[in-house]
Write a protein that holds these residues in place. Structure first.
Motif: not given
Ligand code: ADP
Ligand code: MG
Length: 550
Positions: A364-380
């Motif tokens: 229910v939150t930003c999908r890009r953020q989740y994907l990037l965080n998955y790869f340990d990349e910070p995202a807004p």
């Protein structure tokens, strides 16, 4: 010559991209190097430029014959001495290439890992080994190839030759595994941003997905796209169904005749066919820049696969779509299949990754953020280009709801799953509920809220990291580092405003708030103990004075 001069004179590009230059410097300093860079980022130049600057031969290990051929053809066009050796060549062709290698004319030699020449590397004048698609060596990656395991001999065969490993897809576990299996020596690690800003991520419920798909394709008849299905049968039948609707479409899967597969791929690359309905057998190394959409009819088995597959859209940088049809039923189905040769550890990781994929579907939150965080990349938390951000979810204060959930989870000692926690919150009279739990202070504190609403609140809390799920077939809800601040009222929680606010009380709770606060106190004791070692613990603002004195 400098790397930049090589880039300009031999490859015709004006400047390096991303971390290319730093990577090339690392290789030239003869360091083992690990490169994680998204598809289309420009990994090839990271070993091709050094190959032209180093004295000897650069050996490139690559998993696919088609890939090797493309790269070698491109290099030769640039006037670079390059060749590949594989099983498709005659003995005479192979001998001619080896002669050139031994006479030191050759700069780059592409090899498949299972190649018999692999054992002869010691007799070539090798100055660099590049392992492309390095994730193939790891079980944790999404495209494990047993023959890649032969590469663990590399450092024994060529102890003094630097190795550069490159991949577009590896989480932390896979990265460590690659480095370990290749026996890289304190490698320099380069990780480039994974964000594909031009890809719009969307998830839709997998219900009447064929009709939905027709709607999606309606406005995209002239565009090129890939539709992934889990099974070979499904690719054939979906391709047939789309053909009936007059779409220009072909299937692709590993069960098809080799020639037919090659033909379909070729037609897709040449834009003679617009839509490829394929299993995951399709795509590795396909460099088609104008793929406008990638649709997944079924859930991929992990985020790595999903990101790799959707990454095939929009390599030209233009607006593209990644659409997933999602249902939790797919997760259950895939869980039933899993039994990785009795290897408990692998099964555990497989299930964990599957759950992380399912969480993506439920976000229910930003999908890009989740994907990037998955790869340990910070995202807004807002990307502006996924379905969640685009529908501008409305949020409202939900701190008390969150506290109720967290308190129930705590009191149930983090040993129960979502449904049980909800039953306890709603004061269910189901026989499943243990008597001890009926006596809990939180039993029934959420009776005024529907089961559906609690389900979406819990999803929201999971997505925002206020709660976590354990691994395994029967995941249980766990507290996280962020839970304590909510429980002690130090952090406000904003929840997605739910559409259906139907109060369906299951039982009356008298003096709910007093009961609830008293309940909270018990939890806070636990939290307080947990925080005892920390200094400057903020005050427990949720509690009334009375309950503090209790
Ligand atoms: P990867 O292996 O990371 O998926 P490639 O090495 O195949 O990516 O490169 C993708 C495309 O980008 C190729 O067409 C390549 O020629 C181009 N490219 C790579 N580096 C540069 C650069 N510095 N400037 C311009 N184009 C580049
Ligand atoms: Mg590549």
């Amino acid at each position: 010559m400098s790397p930049l001069e090589i880039l300009r004179t031999r490859f015709g590009y004006s400047s390096f991209r991303l971390e290319q230059e730093a990577i090339i410097q690392s290789v030239l300093q003869r360091k083992d190097t690990f490169v994680l860079m998204p598809t289309g980022g420009g990994k090839s130049l990271c070993y091709q430029v050094p190959a032209l600057l180093l004295d000897g031969l650069t050996v490139v290990i690559s998993p696919l014959i088609a890939l090797m051929k493309d790269q070698v053809d491109a290099l030769r066009l640039n006037g670079v001495q390059a060749a590949y050796l594989n099983s498709t060549q005659s003995g005479a062709e192979q001998d001619a290439i080896i002669t050139k290698v031994l006479s030191k004319e050759m700069k780059l030699l592409y090899l498949a890992p299972e190649s018999s020449f692999f054992r002869r590397l010691g007799s070539f004048n090798v100055s660099l080994v590049a392992v492309d698609e390095a994730h193939c060596i790891s079980h944790w990656g999404h495209d494990f190839r047993p023959e890649y395991l032969l590469l663990n001999q590399l450092k024994q065969t060529l102890p003094d030759v630097p190795v550069i490993a490159l991949t577009a897809t590896a989480d932390k576990v896979t990265q460590r595994d690659i480095i370990e299996k290749l026996a890289l020596r304190s490698p320099a690690v380069f990780v480039s941003s994974f964000n594909r800003a031009n890809i719009r991520y969307t998830v839709e419920p997998k219900k009447r997905s064929f009709e939905k798909l027709l709607g999606f394709l309606e406005t995209r008849k002239e565009e090129s796209g890939i539709i992934y299905c889990l099974s070979r049968v499904a690719t054939e039948s979906l391709a047939a169904d789309l053909a009936k609707e007059a779409f220009n479409v072909l299937p692709y899967h590993a069960g098809m005749e080799k020639e037919q597969r090659a033909r379909h791929q070729e037609m897709f690359l040449r834009d003679d066919v617009k839509i490829m309905v394929a299993t995951i057998a399709f795509g590795m190394g396909i460099d088609k820049s104008n793929v406008r959409y990638v649709v997944h009819m079924d859930l991929p088995k992990n985020i790595e696969s999903y990101y790799q597959e959707t990454g095939r859209a929009g390599r030209d940088g233009l607006e593209s779509e990644a659409l997933l049809y999602y249902t939790y039923a797919d997760v259950s189905k895939m869980k039933k299949f899993v039994e990785i040769e009795g290897n408990a550890e692998q099964t555990r990781i497989y299930l964990k990754k599957l759950d992380q994929m399912a969480t993506y579907g439920d976000l229910v939150t930003c999908r890009r953020q989740y994907l990037l965080n998955y790869f340990d990349e910070p995202a807004p938390s807002y990307c502006g280009n996924c379905d969640i951000c685009l529908t501008q979810v409305e949020r409202e204060e939900g701190t008390v709801q969150a506290q109720k959930v967290l308190s129930a989870v705590t009191r149930l000692q983090e040993r129960f799953g979502t449904n049980y926690v909800i039953d306890v919150l709603r004061g269910s009279n189901s026989a499943k509920i243990m008597d001890d739990h009926r006596a809990l202070k939180t039993f029934g504190v959420g009776a005024d809220t529907s089961k559906e609403e609690w389900t979406s609140i819990i999803r929201d809390l999971l997505a925002q990291g206020y709660l976590a799920k354990s691994d395994g077939t029967y995941p249980v809800l766990k507290l996280t580092a962020k839970s304590a601040a909510v429980l002690r009222g130090a952090e406000r929680v904003m929840l997605v405003r739910s559409k259906e606010k139907l109060p369906t009380p299951m039982m009356q709770v008298s003096e709910q708030s007093a009961d609830y606060e008293a309940g909270l106190f018990m939890i806070l004791k636990k939290v307080r103990t947990a925080l005892a070692q920390e200094e400057n613990v903020p005050p427990y603002v949720v509690l009334s004075d009375a309950s503090l004195r209790e």
